[in-house]
Scaffold this active site. Structure first.
Site, PDB file in Angstrom:
ATOM      1  N   ASP A 272     -15.206  -0.618   2.019  1.00  0.00           N
ATOM      2  CA  ASP A 272     -16.557  -1.152   1.826  1.00  0.00           C
ATOM      3  C   ASP A 272     -16.582  -2.673   2.030  1.00  0.00           C
ATOM      4  OD1 ASP A 272     -17.538   1.341   1.355  1.00  0.00           O
ATOM      5  OD2 ASP A 272     -18.020   1.036  -0.764  1.00  0.00           O
TER       6      ASP A 272
ATOM      7  N   HIS B 172      -0.468  -2.235  11.472  1.00  0.00           N
ATOM      8  CA  HIS B 172       0.669  -1.705  10.706  1.00  0.00           C
ATOM      9  C   HIS B 172       1.949  -1.958  11.466  1.00  0.00           C
ATOM     10  CE1 HIS B 172      -2.058   0.302   7.941  1.00  0.00           C
ATOM     11  NE2 HIS B 172      -2.758   0.631   9.010  1.00  0.00           N
TER      12      HIS B 172
ATOM     13  N   TYR C  52      10.558  -1.217   8.426  1.00  0.00           N
ATOM     14  CA  TYR C  52       9.675  -2.381   8.569  1.00  0.00           C
ATOM     15  C   TYR C  52      10.320  -3.579   9.270  1.00  0.00           C
ATOM     16  CZ  TYR C  52       6.793   0.316   5.370  1.00  0.00           C
ATOM     17  OH  TYR C  52       6.041   1.314   4.794  1.00  0.00           O
TER      18      TYR C  52
ATOM     19  N   ARG D 297       0.217   9.318   5.098  1.00  0.00           N
ATOM     20  CA  ARG D 297      -0.011   8.068   5.840  1.00  0.00           C
ATOM     21  C   ARG D 297      -0.805   8.296   7.130  1.00  0.00           C
ATOM     22  NH1 ARG D 297       3.540   4.467   3.185  1.00  0.00           N
ATOM     23  NH2 ARG D 297       5.388   5.538   2.438  1.00  0.00           N
TER      24      ARG D 297
ATOM     25  N   HIS E 285      -4.541   4.026   2.888  1.00  0.00           N
ATOM     26  CA  HIS E 285      -4.640   5.469   2.664  1.00  0.00           C
ATOM     27  C   HIS E 285      -5.415   5.830   1.395  1.00  0.00           C
ATOM     28  CE1 HIS E 285      -1.491   4.965   5.582  1.00  0.00           C
ATOM     29  NE2 HIS E 285      -0.670   4.447   4.684  1.00  0.00           N
TER      30      HIS E 285
ATOM     31  N   SER F  54       4.724  -0.133  11.059  1.00  0.00           N
ATOM     32  CA  SER F  54       5.261   1.178  11.433  1.00  0.00           C
ATOM     33  C   SER F  54       4.169   2.025  12.082  1.00  0.00           C
ATOM     34  CB  SER F  54       5.804   1.892  10.184  1.00  0.00           C
ATOM     35  OG  SER F  54       4.743   2.168   9.274  1.00  0.00           O
TER      36      SER F  54
HETATM   37  C1  DQA Z   1       2.315  -0.144   6.415  1.00  0.00           C
HETATM   38  C2  DQA Z   1       2.266   1.382   6.405  1.00  0.00           C
HETATM   39  C3  DQA Z   1       1.770   1.908   5.071  1.00  0.00           C
HETATM   40  O1  DQA Z   1       1.750   3.327   5.078  1.00  0.00           O
HETATM   41  C4  DQA Z   1       2.680   1.447   3.953  1.00  0.00           C
HETATM   42  O2  DQA Z   1       2.185   1.862   2.698  1.00  0.00           O
HETATM   43  C5  DQA Z   1       2.937  -0.027   3.971  1.00  0.00           C
HETATM   44  C6  DQA Z   1       3.117  -0.696   5.251  1.00  0.00           C
HETATM   45  C7  DQA Z   1       2.918  -0.693   7.722  1.00  0.00           C
HETATM   46  O3  DQA Z   1       2.723  -1.874   7.980  1.00  0.00           O
HETATM   47  O4  DQA Z   1       3.593   0.033   8.445  1.00  0.00           O
HETATM   48  O5  DQA Z   1       3.075  -0.646   2.933  1.00  0.00           O
HETATM   49  O6  DQA Z   1       0.978  -0.627   6.325  1.00  0.00           O
END
Ligand code: DQA
Length: 145
Positions: free
Chosen positions: A85, A98, A23, A109, A78, A100
């Protein structure tokens, strides 16, 4: 000035120390400050919200009056039909983001429940994902003016 709401889901308050290899080393405050400074130059007023609680995220989306929401639902991406909703009921634009590349990680994911009700999804560019999402939200808002 238009308002764009940035929502961060669970555990994103831990950025900086949480799995920096995945991250990055920027904290949530760093990320929000970058977005805020870029948005100010573009003439957008921003609001920021982070919660680890699904219901609080749903409440925030439900009461939002912004033109657009930029949301990193984190793990709720996920799992949460409730968030999906809430986003579907929101009348403005939605950009999912995101840090990542969720498609290059564990199988669980690879699916985003929330992205289906977003205007678009940006992932895999660390902090830049948010700045690209801001760009996308700005274009969506300006397109309708
Ligand atoms: C995330 C990716 C998600 O799978 C993970 O649970 C996160 C961060 C991301 O910003 O890459 O908490 O949303």
């Amino acid at each position: 000035m238009e308002e764009i709401l940035v929502i961060h889901g669970p555990n994103l308050n831990l950025l900086g120390t949480r799995q920096p290899d995945i991250y990055g080393s920027a904290t949530l405050e760093d990320i929000n400050a970058e977005i805020e400074s870029r948005a100010a130059k573009m003439g957008f007023k921003m609001d920021f919200f982070q919660s680890n609680h699904e219901g609080q995220l749903v409440d925030k989306i439900g009461e939002a009056g912004a033109r657009a929401i930029i949301i990193n639902p984190a793990v709720f991406t996920h799992t949460s039909v409730a968030l999906r909703d809430a986003l579907e009921a929101f009348s403005g634009y939605v950009v999912e983001v995101h840090l990542s590349n969720i498609f290059a990680r564990e199988d669980f994911r690879h699916k985003s429940i929330t992205a289906a009700v977003a205007d678009g999804l940006i992932c895999g560019f660390s902090l830049q994902s948010y700045l690209l999402a801001l760009e996308a939200a700005a274009r969506l808002i300006q397109k309708t003016e």
